[in-house]
Every structure is written in structure tokens, then in C-alpha cells.
Design a protein around this motif. Structure first.
Motif, short mmCIF file in Angstrom:
data_model
loop_
_atom_site.label_atom_id
_atom_site.label_comp_id
_atom_site.label_asym_id
_atom_site.label_seq_id
_atom_site.Cartn_x
_atom_site.Cartn_y
_atom_site.Cartn_z
N HIS A 74 -27.73 13.86 -38.98
CA HIS A 74 -27.83 12.51 -39.52
C HIS A 74 -27.56 11.45 -38.44
CE1 HIS A 74 -27.79 14.54 -43.39
NE2 HIS A 74 -28.29 13.41 -43.89
N LEU A 113 -22.33 7.54 -42.71
CA LEU A 113 -22.93 8.84 -43.05
C LEU A 113 -22.46 9.97 -42.12
CD1 LEU A 113 -26.59 8.24 -44.22
CD2 LEU A 113 -24.98 9.84 -45.19
N PHE A 117 -19.63 13.16 -42.99
CA PHE A 117 -19.89 14.58 -42.81
C PHE A 117 -18.90 15.20 -41.82
CE2 PHE A 117 -24.39 13.71 -44.25
CZ PHE A 117 -24.28 14.46 -45.40
N ILE A 133 -15.68 13.16 -47.04
CA ILE A 133 -17.04 13.23 -47.55
C ILE A 133 -17.37 12.04 -48.46
CG2 ILE A 133 -16.64 14.61 -49.63
CD1 ILE A 133 -19.40 15.33 -47.11
N VAL A 136 -19.95 9.56 -47.29
CA VAL A 136 -21.38 9.88 -47.28
C VAL A 136 -22.16 9.08 -48.32
CG1 VAL A 136 -23.09 11.70 -47.61
CG2 VAL A 136 -21.09 12.11 -46.17
#
Length: 154
Positions: A74, A113, A117, A133, A136
Motif C-alpha cells: 500500500h 493506511l 498495517f 489496524i 486502516v
């Protein structure tokens, strides 16, 4: 051309062009430096996998390996999105009035993002990613909002 000695400020067109140039430069720098970081992260991950480092290859750390790979993928992809946004801003394809908002949203998503992760893989519980998380979906929403703004205004 505006004569600044007469006390007149820059015209609206000039200030819009300055804003676009500033934002384009920001995304250009961010995109290239992000690409450097995430390509480097990819090299480190591949090296750790190649040397069969327990940190990434043991069966009980599959969640970590998955989260780190997602952060790398990402991050690298969003670096390219930022470079594309810089090119769009420089070409004038994006309306100046909405470019500041779109820029902030894309940058927020580009940071949140991969960070979510990564943090989800650093501290995880059994097969579940860690609390990081939660960044995200926040980052994804910011990114989508920024991309929608860009798509509607270009």
C-alpha cells in the motif's frame, strides 16, 4: 504582470497557480520519498524472508508477515498515487479551489493506511492484527474522499 511596488497584491489567478505549484511540489517530494522508503522496506522484508528470519517465517507470526507485506504494498502504491497527483496539479487538470482539501485527504490516507498495517503487524494477538489496524479504515476513507474530490473536479 502585477506591479508589487504599487501596493497591489497578486491576482487570484496567480495565487491559485502558487497554491497548485506548492501542492504539486509537496506531493512530488512525498511521492518520491515514500517510494524510497517503501522500496527499502520491501528489500528488508525480502532479505528477512530469504534468510528465514524467525521474525517473519515462523508459523505463529503469519499475521505479522501479512501486515508488513500489506504496509509495503500500500505504501509503494500510494507513493505512485502522490506522484500522479503532483503531475495532475502541475498540468492544471485539478481545480485550484478544491486541490488543498484533496491534497490533505490523499496525504492523510497515504500515511494512515500503511502505518495502520505496519502497526497492526508490530503488536498482534494470536491471528488478529494489533490495535494499529484501526488506522486502516480511517486512512482508506480519507483516501477515497480525496480521490472522489479529485475525480469530480478534474
Amino acid at each position: 504582470m502585477t506591479d508589487h511596488r504599487s501596493g497591489e497584491g497578486p491576482s487570484d489567478d496567480e495565487s491559485r497557480d502558487d497554491l497548485r505549484d506548492t501542492l504539486a511540489a509537496r506531493h512530488h517530494r512525498f511521492g518520491w520519498w515514500s517510494l524510497v522508503v517503501f522500496v527499502g522496506v520491501g528489500l528488508v522484508l525480502e532479505s528477512l524472508l530469504g534468510f528465514r528470519t524467525p521474525l517473519l517465517v515462523d508459523a505463529d507470526v503469519e499475521t505479522r508477515r501479512t501486515m508488513f507485506r500489506l504496509a509495503h504494498a500500500h505504501g509503494a502504491l500510494l507513493a505512485l498515487v502522490n506522484l500522479a497527483l503532483a503531475a495532475s496539479l502541475r498540468s492544471g487538470a485539478l481545480a485550484a479551489e478544491h486541490s488543498r482539501r484533496a491534497s490533505r485527504l490523499v496525504l492523510a490516507g497515504s500515511v494512515a493506511l500503511p502505518a495502520g498495517f505496519f502497526l497492526g503487524g508490530v503488536w498482534f494477538h494470536q491471528a488478529d492484527p494489533g490495535l494499529g489496524i484501526v488506522l486502516v479504515p480511517v486512512g482508506a476513507l480519507a483516501l477515497v474522499a480525496g480521490l472522489v474530490t479529485i475525480a469530480r473536479r478534474s
